[in-house]
Design an enzyme around this catalytic site. Sequence first.
Site, PDB file in Angstrom:
ATOM      1  N   ASN A 198      74.681  81.745  13.267  1.00  0.00           N
ATOM      2  CA  ASN A 198      73.775  81.446  12.155  1.00  0.00           C
ATOM      3  C   ASN A 198      73.942  79.967  11.796  1.00  0.00           C
ATOM      4  OD1 ASN A 198      72.370  81.282   9.763  1.00  0.00           O
ATOM      5  ND2 ASN A 198      73.824  82.504   8.569  1.00  0.00           N
ATOM      6  N   LYS A 205      72.294  78.310   9.747  1.00  0.00           N
ATOM      7  CA  LYS A 205      71.871  78.035   8.361  1.00  0.00           C
ATOM      8  C   LYS A 205      70.947  76.806   8.377  1.00  0.00           C
ATOM      9  CE  LYS A 205      76.302  79.910   7.054  1.00  0.00           C
ATOM     10  NZ  LYS A 205      77.252  80.184   6.006  1.00  0.00           N
ATOM     11  N   HIS A 251      71.575  88.213   4.024  1.00  0.00           N
ATOM     12  CA  HIS A 251      72.744  87.330   4.031  1.00  0.00           C
ATOM     13  C   HIS A 251      73.138  87.047   2.575  1.00  0.00           C
ATOM     14  CE1 HIS A 251      75.299  83.854   4.612  1.00  0.00           C
ATOM     15  NE2 HIS A 251      75.412  84.209   5.877  1.00  0.00           N
ATOM     16  N   GLU A 254      74.092  84.477   1.136  1.00  0.00           N
ATOM     17  CA  GLU A 254      73.550  83.239   0.555  1.00  0.00           C
ATOM     18  C   GLU A 254      72.128  83.468   0.050  1.00  0.00           C
ATOM     19  OE1 GLU A 254      74.368  80.612   3.851  1.00  0.00           O
ATOM     20  OE2 GLU A 254      76.506  80.797   3.427  1.00  0.00           O
ATOM     21  N   GLU A 273      80.231  91.027   6.065  1.00  0.00           N
ATOM     22  CA  GLU A 273      80.573  89.636   5.771  1.00  0.00           C
ATOM     23  C   GLU A 273      81.121  89.522   4.346  1.00  0.00           C
ATOM     24  OE1 GLU A 273      78.413  86.698   8.460  1.00  0.00           O
ATOM     25  OE2 GLU A 273      77.191  86.981   6.698  1.00  0.00           O
ATOM     26  N   GLY A 291      82.450  80.626   5.045  1.00  0.00           N
ATOM     27  CA  GLY A 291      82.522  79.171   4.877  1.00  0.00           C
ATOM     28  C   GLY A 291      83.737  78.689   4.125  1.00  0.00           C
ATOM     29  N   SER A 329      84.255  82.974   8.513  1.00  0.00           N
ATOM     30  CA  SER A 329      85.239  82.021   9.031  1.00  0.00           C
ATOM     31  C   SER A 329      85.837  82.434  10.379  1.00  0.00           C
ATOM     32  CB  SER A 329      86.351  81.773   7.992  1.00  0.00           C
ATOM     33  OG  SER A 329      85.798  81.189   6.832  1.00  0.00           O
TER      34      SER A 329
HETATM   35  C1  PEP Z   1      77.795  83.273   7.817  1.00  0.00           C
HETATM   36  O1  PEP Z   1      77.221  82.452   7.133  1.00  0.00           O
HETATM   37  O2  PEP Z   1      77.207  84.289   8.193  1.00  0.00           O
HETATM   38  C2  PEP Z   1      79.183  83.024   8.182  1.00  0.00           C
HETATM   39  C3  PEP Z   1      79.877  84.003   8.676  1.00  0.00           C
HETATM   40  O3  PEP Z   1      79.639  81.740   7.968  1.00  0.00           O
HETATM   41  P1  PEP Z   1      81.071  81.154   8.413  1.00  0.00           P
HETATM   42  O4  PEP Z   1      81.340  81.596   9.811  1.00  0.00           O
HETATM   43  O5  PEP Z   1      80.925  79.675   8.306  1.00  0.00           O
HETATM   44  O6  PEP Z   1      82.089  81.700   7.465  1.00  0.00           O
END
Ligand code: PEP
Length: 248
Positions: free
Chosen positions: A13, A15, A92, A94, A164, A170, A209
């Site tokens: 992703n 983003k 998601h 976000e 998640e 992040g 992460s």
């Molecule tokens: C995400 O945004 O779906 C995600 C898992 O981000 P990150 O790997 O940066 O934590």
Amino acid sequence: MEVPTRRPLVAGNWKMNGDKPLVDLMQNRLEQADLKHLDVVICPPFPYFGLFKSTMTLGAQNVSSFDSGAHTGEISAKMLQEFGCRYVIVGHSERRADNHESNQEVALKVATALNMKLMPILCVGESESIRDSGKLFDYITAQIDAVIKQVGIAKFSDLVLAYEPIWAIGTGKTASPAQAQEVHQFIREHLAKKNADVAANIKILYGGSVKGSNAQELFSQKDVDGGLIGGASLDPQDFLSICLAAKQ
Ligand code: PEP
């Protein structure tokens, strides 16, 4: 009952990140590798879709819950399908936070995507305060049940789930393999109460992460079928390492 083999999936992703050079770098890096043991999906921002070769599997980061009409800035499932998009990330955290997407709105988006034969990657996951309050499993159950109510459990054979935890996205603070497994197992058991076959076959990705250095340990967990990768999907070498860490 026969133990199902779930083909691993790793989705990147991007983003609102990346640029034209990254499209080429990523494509070249992935093309040179032997990735026959898994499915790899890139979810770039919409303007970059046309720059990818048709050999790459693409996913969108969002889809409208409407089919068409006066919805400035939105993109429909039909448009995504017309441009060869196969997957779409829905729900998601976000978008749930920034765009106030409720469980009901997420469920409608899943239904719209399924109608157009797109494979939704349905994201669920708790904040740190929800985890600390002990309401983790109730929270995730509500996120999933809203979608079951909308589309029915049988349709879950046409989607992918992604666990998640918001506190891991992040932040560099990855869930431990045991924490990930605990929630993935809970999700699978929850689905099994409604349809054992769907539960046994659905892919449940972990996101939060994930890096080349921790992917193998996470992916080795029984109910972890791959990952949804944010930050590390912008680094072709790290993303490739994550793909190679998927179960063979
Ligand atoms: C995400 O945004 O779906 C995600 C898992 O981000 P990150 O790997 O940066 O934590």
